[in-house]
Design a protein around this motif. Structure first.
Motif, mmCIF file in Angstrom:
data_model
loop_
_atom_site.group_PDB
_atom_site.id
_atom_site.type_symbol
_atom_site.label_atom_id
_atom_site.label_comp_id
_atom_site.label_asym_id
_atom_site.label_seq_id
_atom_site.Cartn_x
_atom_site.Cartn_y
_atom_site.Cartn_z
ATOM 1 N N ALA A 26 -10.617 13.889 7.864
ATOM 2 C CA ALA A 26 -11.696 13.057 7.343
ATOM 3 C C ALA A 26 -12.657 13.912 6.518
ATOM 4 O O ALA A 26 -12.866 15.085 6.820
ATOM 5 C CB ALA A 26 -12.443 12.403 8.490
ATOM 6 N N SER A 27 -13.227 13.304 5.508
ATOM 7 C CA SER A 27 -14.171 14.064 4.681
ATOM 8 C C SER A 27 -15.579 13.984 5.286
ATOM 9 O O SER A 27 -15.854 13.154 6.146
ATOM 10 C CB SER A 27 -14.156 13.536 3.254
ATOM 11 N N ARG A 50 -16.893 13.394 12.667
ATOM 12 C CA ARG A 50 -16.624 11.980 12.428
ATOM 13 C C ARG A 50 -15.323 11.535 13.092
ATOM 14 O O ARG A 50 -15.248 10.477 13.696
ATOM 15 C CB ARG A 50 -16.541 11.712 10.921
ATOM 16 N N MET A 68 -19.752 13.608 5.600
ATOM 17 C CA MET A 68 -20.758 12.643 5.134
ATOM 18 C C MET A 68 -22.107 13.302 5.309
ATOM 19 O O MET A 68 -22.303 14.117 6.212
ATOM 20 C CB MET A 68 -20.723 11.374 5.974
ATOM 21 N N SER A 69 -23.058 12.954 4.462
ATOM 22 C CA SER A 69 -24.393 13.513 4.679
ATOM 23 C C SER A 69 -25.310 12.410 5.164
ATOM 24 O O SER A 69 -25.415 11.350 4.551
ATOM 25 C CB SER A 69 -24.910 14.186 3.406
ATOM 26 N N TYR A 70 -25.921 12.680 6.305
ATOM 27 C CA TYR A 70 -26.729 11.663 6.953
ATOM 28 C C TYR A 70 -28.202 11.959 6.703
ATOM 29 O O TYR A 70 -28.682 13.052 7.029
ATOM 30 C CB TYR A 70 -26.438 11.666 8.459
ATOM 31 N N PRO A 71 -28.942 11.035 6.104
ATOM 32 C CA PRO A 71 -30.354 11.308 5.810
ATOM 33 C C PRO A 71 -31.203 11.255 7.075
ATOM 34 O O PRO A 71 -31.166 10.276 7.811
ATOM 35 C CB PRO A 71 -30.729 10.193 4.834
ATOM 36 N N ARG A 113 -22.666 4.856 12.178
ATOM 37 C CA ARG A 113 -22.490 4.806 10.733
ATOM 38 C C ARG A 113 -21.482 5.810 10.201
ATOM 39 O O ARG A 113 -21.033 5.686 9.055
ATOM 40 C CB ARG A 113 -23.840 5.038 10.058
#
Lengths: 448, 428
Positions: free
Chosen positions: B237-238, B257, B240-243, B210
Motif C-alpha cells: 500500500a502507498s 495502513r 498517506m499524509s494525515y493532516p 480514514r
C-alpha cells in the motif's frame, strides 16, 4: 479546593441545588428531576423554531424537512445560487452555450462543504428537493412477514403438541388418538381457534429465500493500495454514524442531513400524577403554563460572605434567605435530624438563630417604589445583618471541628406553606391552610 | 390514543436498544436501520466521561448513569414517551447480572415502560438474513466474540471471546506511529513520537477510519499458525499524509495502513487470535453441525467495517485449517455471508425485526409482573429456573426441539436444563 455549594434534599434523599428541584404543591414536598416523570410535550425544530405537530414529526422520523445540516460539521447548510450557461446540444454534441440559468446548491458556511462536492446536481428551485425520498425496503417487509407467519405456525404446533400430550390418557386405555373420530385436521383447526388469530400461510414460509452465503469474499479495493487519495476523501466515523441508514466509506457519498427535532418536556409528579411543569406551546417562548419549580416556593438559602475559618474557633459567616412567596414568611432553622444521610458528614458545630426569622413578602413592584412602607420586624441586631425587600442577611456562627478537609454544615428549614385546596366551585373555596414544610439544607463551605 | 400512534396491532411501536461497549444503537421496531448511533457514555458537567458499561461502577452509580443515558435516548434522540412502549434490549452475552438488573430497574421504575425483552445480541444478527443457522463473529471495540447457532439453537459451549478488537487495533496504530511515524515540518522530517507523544484516542480513531484497511494475507509466510509481530512487514500500500490539528502532516506509511490490523491475527500472546477463535468455536460444536456452520459465517461489529476484513479472515482460516491444531476439524468449505445491512447494526436490525413481530408477548417481562416479583425473575440465558408462568402466556414449556427455530432463538436457552450452567463453560 472544593467549591462552596448549597444543596437541598429531595424527598427521595438526593441532594441538589435548589434550581434543579421541583416543588409539588399537592404533596407539599420537594421533587428532584429523577422523582418526576417526564413527558414529551411538543416537537420543534431547533433551527427554524417551527412547531411540528406530533403526527408529522413521527412520519418524518423526527426530522425537519426544511433545515439541512452539513454531514461533516453538522452546521446548517445555506442555499447558494449560481449562474450557469445553458448548454445547447444537438445529437449529443455540445453546439454552444445559450442563456444563463440560475441554479441552486447548498453550502456549509462553516466548513465550505457543498452539495457540489458530492456530485449532487444543482437544483432549479431554491427549495430543492434536496432530500431524495427513501426507497421502501422490500426485504425488510418480506422478512418481517416471514417471521410473523413462522411464529404463528410454531404456536399452532405447540398447541397441537400440548393437546396430544393431554390426550395420552386415551393411549393408556389402549385407544389410539388416530382412531378417534376427530381427525387431525379437526384437531388442528380447534387448536388454532384457541390461539386466537392463528392464521399462517404455508406459502409465505415456502416462498421465502434467505440470504445465501458465498464462497468468494471481496478483498479490499485495489484503490486502497495504489491510489488511496487524501484522508479527507474518506468519511470520518462521526459522519458515518450520523447517517445510520447511509453508512459510507467515501466522503463523496455523504448526503446532507435533516436537522433533528427537539422536544419541550412537561414534568409530572410520580406520586400524585399532577403536572409540575408544562411549557407554552410556542417553541420560541420561554414561558410556562404550569411552573412549579422549587425556586418559586422554597426560601432560597445562599452564602453571602465567608469568614476565614479556623479549626476549633467560632467565626461569623453571613448567609441570606430569600422569600419567593407573596406573604411574610417566618422561618425557623433547626438542627439537621440525625436520620439524614449527611449527618455523619457534618464537620462543624453551628449556632443557629434561636428566634424565628421573618422574611418579608416578595413584591415585584417594591423596587420601583420611591417611598415604600418600611415594616418593622423587630430584628435581633446580633443575628440579622441586613434586610432588603424579600431578602434577609443574617449570621451563623460556625466552628469547624476538623483541622483539614471539607467544612460542611447542615440544618433543617421550617416554614409554613399556605396550601390552597383547589375547588371547582368558588363558594366552596377554603381558606389556605398552613402546612409545615421542612426541607433539609446541606452546605459545603469549602475546605481548610 | 390517536390513530397514527398505533403500530401494528393495538400496540405502539417498540423501542429497540442495542447497547454496545462503545456505541449504542437505538431506534424503532420495523425499521431497517437505527435512528441514531450514539456513544455509550455520559459526559458529566465537569467533562468527566463515564462509560455506562464500565464494570467498576457500583450499583447506585450505575443506576444514576443509566437514568441519564436512557433519559437522553428517549428525550433527546427518539423523542418519545417511554410509557406505553415496550423495549427490546439487545444485550451482550456476558453482561453482568448487576447491569441487567439495574437496567431493568431503571426502565421499569424510572421510565415505567410496559415490557422489556432482553435478548442476546449476537444470535439476533442472523435474523435479518433469514437463516436459523450460522456462525457469528462479532468484532467489537474491546473484544471479539464468536457464537454458533444451529437451527435456531444457540450452542452455548461454542461461545468464545478474546480481547482483540478495535481498541487493540488502535493501540497497534499508535505503536507503529511512535516507532516509525514521521511528520513533515518545513523541509525536514521529524519523529512523530517526539512531536506528539501518544496521540489522542479520537485522533487515532480518525486515522484508522480514514487511512487503514485490511490487507491480504502476506504470501511469504510459511508457518500458517501464528505470525510474529513485525515479521510480516511486507506491504504494497502507498503512504498517506494525515493532516494534524496543528497544520503539520503526519505520514501514515503504507505499512501502518495495510498491516496495523495484523494485531488481530497475531494473537493475544496465548495463541488466540480472531481466526483461531472461530475454529476453536467450531471445535466445540457437535461434529455433525460443523460443515454447515463453517459454510455460514457472518462477520459483524464496528471493527469489521474495515475494507477487506472478511476476505482476510477467510484467508487466515483457510491457512489455519492446515495446522495440526485443527486437523480434527472437518469443516468443509468456508462460506461467508454478505450482510444485507450494515455490519455494525446487524444485531440491532435483528432486534427491530423481532420487535415488530406480534405474538411474541410471552417474551417480554411485563411491568406488572416485575413490580410484583422483583428483579430476580428476569429471565437469564443461564438461569435454569423454569419460566415464570404468570408473565408468559400459558403455552406450556417450549420443547427443546421445536420444528421452527425462532422460539429458541429469541429465548436463548431459557428453559434448557440440558445445557451446562455458566460455570461449566470454558471461555477463552
Amino acid at each position: 479546593m472544593t467549591e462552596c455549594e448549597v444543596n437541598y434534599t429531595c424527598a427521595c434523599g438526593k441532594c441538589m441545588p435548589l434550581i434543579h428541584l421541583f416543588f409539588c404543591k399537592y404533596c407539599v414536598t420537594l421533587r428532584c428531576p429523577k422523582c418526576v416523570s417526564h413527558e414529551v410535550d411538543s416537537y420543534y425544530c431547533p433551527h427554524c423554531l417551527e412547531n411540528i405537530p406530533s403526527a408529522e414529526a413521527k412520519s418524518m422520523k423526527n426530522k425537519c424537512q426544511s433545515c439541512l445540516e452539513c454531514p461533516n460539521c453538522t452546521n446548517i447548510l445555506q442555499v447558494r445560487s449560481a449562474q450557469v450557461p445553458m448548454v445547447r446540444r444537438e445529437a449529443g454534441k455540445v453546439k454552444g452555450f445559450g442563456q444563463f440559468k440560475k441554479v441552486y446548491y447548498l453550502q456549509c458556511s462553516f466548513c465550505f462543504w457543498t452539495t457540489r462536492d458530492v456530485n449532487q446536481p444543482d437544483k432549479a428551485a431554491s427549495n430543492g428537493p434536496w432530500i431524495e425520498p427513501q426507497v421502501e425496503d422490500t426485504w425488510m417487509i418480506g422478512i418481517i412477514n416471514y417471521y410473523r407467519h413462522l411464529i404463528q405456525k410454531e404456536k399452532v404446533e405447540m398447541e397441537k403438541r400440548k393437546r396430544q400430550r393431554r390426550g395420552s390418557f386415551l393411549g393408556s386405555l389402549g385407544i389410539s388418538d388416530k382412531l378417534l373420530p376427530f381427525s387431525k385436521l379437526a384437531r388442528s383447526s380447534f387448536s388454532m381457534n384457541l390461539t386466537g388469530s392463528g392464521q399462517f400461510d404455508e406459502n409465505v414460509l415456502n416462498n421465502f429465500t434467505p440470504v445465501e452465503p458465498k464462497e468468494e469474499t471481496e478483498p479490499a479495493d485495489e484503490k486502497y493500495y495504489t491510489n488511496p487519495g487524501e484522508p479527507y476523501h474518506y468519511a470520518s466515523i462521526a459522519s458515518r454514524i450520523n447517517q445510520p441508514s447511509n453508512e459510507v466509506y467515501y466522503a463523496c457519498d455523504l448526503k446532507p442531513n435533516c436537522t433533528h427535532l427537539m422536544v419541550k418536556r412537561s414534568q409530572r409528579c410520580r406520586e400524585c400524577e399532577h403536572n409540575l411543569s408544562k411549557p407554552e406551546f410556542n417553541p420560541s417562548s420561554i414561558k410556562f403554563k404550569i411552573h412549579q419549580i422549587a425556586l418559586r416556593f422554597v426560601p432560597r438559602f445562599r452564602i453571602v460572605k465567608m469568614a476565614s475559618l479556623t479549626s476549633g474557633e467560632f467565626s461569623k459567616v453571613q448567609f441570606s434567605l430569600t422569600n419567593p412567596t407573596e406573604y411574610n414568611l417566618p422561618v425557623e432553622l433547626l438542627p439537621l435530624p440525625d436520620s439524614h444521610f449527611f449527618y455523619s458528614k457534618l464537620t462543624t458545630e453551628i449556632q443557629l438563630p434561636s428566634k424565628e426569622l421573618v422574611l418579608a413578602a416578595r413584591d415585584d413592584t417594591a423596587q420601583y417604589d420611591t417611598e415604600s412602607a418600611i415594616q418593622d420586624f423587630d430584628d435581633d441586631p446580633e443575628i440579622v445583618v441586613a434586610r432588603r425587600m424579600n431578602k434577609l442577611t443574617f449570621v451563623i456562627n460556625v466552628k469547624p471541628l476538623v483541622s483539614s478537609g471539607d467544612v460542611t454544615m447542615g440544618f433543617q428549614l421550617k416554614y409554613k406553606y399556605k396550601a390552597m385546596t383547589p375547588s371547582i366551585r368558588p363558594e366552596e373555596q377554603k381558606d389556605p391552610e398552613d402546612v409545615n414544610v421542612m426541607p433539609c439544607v446541606t452546605v459545603v463551605l469549602g475546605s481548610i | 390514543m390517536p390513530l397514527y400512534e398505533l403500530g401494528l396491532g393495538s400496540e405502539k411501536i417498540h423501542v429497540i436498544i442495542d447497547i454496545g461497549s462503545y456505541h449504542t444503537k437505538i431506534g424503532f421496531a420495523g425499521e431497517a436501520s437505527p435512528r441514531h448511533i450514539i456513544p455509550s457514555y455520559n459526559v458529566k458537567r465537569n467533562n468527566e466521561v463515564v462509560n455506562i458499561c464500565d464494570p467498576k461502577l457500583s450499583k447506585s452509580e450505575l443506576a444514576d448513569e443509566l437514568i441519564t443515558f436512557v433519559h437522553a435516548i428517549y428525550f433527546r434522540y427518539l423523542l418519545t414517551n417511554p410509557k406505553d412502549r415496550k423495549v427490546v434490549i439487545c444485550e451482550n452475552f456476558l453482561q453482568t447480572e448487576l447491569f441487567r438488573e439495574t437496567l431493568a430497574e431503571v426502565l421499569f421504575k424510572q421510565f415505567s415502560v410496559v415490557g422489556v425483552m432482553m435478548t442476546p445480541a449476537l444470535p439476533l444478527s442472523l435474523i435479518p438474513l433469514g437463516t436459523p443457522t450460522g456462525l457469528v463473529v462479532n468484532v467489537g471495540y474491546h473484544d471479539t466474540s464468536v457464537i454458533c447457532v444451529y437451527e435456531g439453537m444457540i450452542i452455548l459451549q461454542s461461545y468464545l471471546s478474546v480481547e482483540l478488537g478495535t481498541h487493540a487495533h488502535l493501540m497497534a496504530v499508535q505503536r507503529m506511529i511512535s516507532e516509525s511515524g514521521t511528520v513533515k515540518v518545513g523541509s525536514e522530517m521529524k519523529k512523530a513520537s517526539e512531536l506528539y507523544g501518544d496521540l489522542d484516542l479520537s485522533v487515532l480513531e480518525d486515522i484508522r477510519a480514514r487511512t487503514c484497511f485490511c490487507g491480504e494475507r502476506p504470501v511469504e509466510l510459511k508457518d500458517p499458525a501464528f505470525t510474529q509481530s513485525g515479521v510480516n512487514t511486507a506491504h504494497r500500500a502507498s503512504d498517506m499524509s494525515y493532516p494534524m490539528s496543528d497544520g503539520y502532516h503526519l505520514l501514515v506509511s503504507g505499512k501502518i495502513r495495510e498491516r496495523s490490523v495484523e494485531v488481530l491475527y497475531d494473537g493475544d500472546g496465548e495463541d488466540n487470535s480472531i481466526a483461531t477463535l472461530v475454529l476453536d468455536s467450531l471445535l466445540k460444536c457437535p461434529i455433525d453441525c460443523r460443515v454447515e456452520l463453517a459454510g455460514r459465517i457472518l462477520v459483524i461489529g464496528g471493527g469489521s467495517m474495515l475494507a477487506g476484513f472478511d476476505h482476510r479472515l477467510k484467508q487466515e482460516l483457510t491457512a489455519l485449517l492446515e495446522h495440526p491444531r485443527f486437523s480434527k476439524l472437518s469443516a468443509g468449505k468456508l462460506k461467508f455471508y454478505k450482510p444485507n445491512y450494515f455490519r455494525n447494526t446487524m444485531s440491532w436490525t435483528g432486534g427491530a425485526i423481532m420487535g415488530s413481530v406480534e405474538h411474541l408477548h410471552d417474551r417480554y417481562v411485563s411491568r406488572d409482573f416485575y413490580n410484583a416479583k422483583g428483579s430476580a425473575t428476569l429471565p437469564n440465558w443461564s438461569s435454569l429456573a423454569p419460566q415464570p408462568k404468570d408473565s408468559y402466556q400459558s403455552t406450556g414449556t417450549p420443547s427443546r426441539r421445536s420444528s421452527t427455530p425462532l422460539r429458541d432463538f429469541m429465548s436463548s436457552p431459557l428453559s434448557s436444563s440440558t445445557l451446562p450452567p455458566i460455570s461449566n463453560l470454558s471461555l477463552s
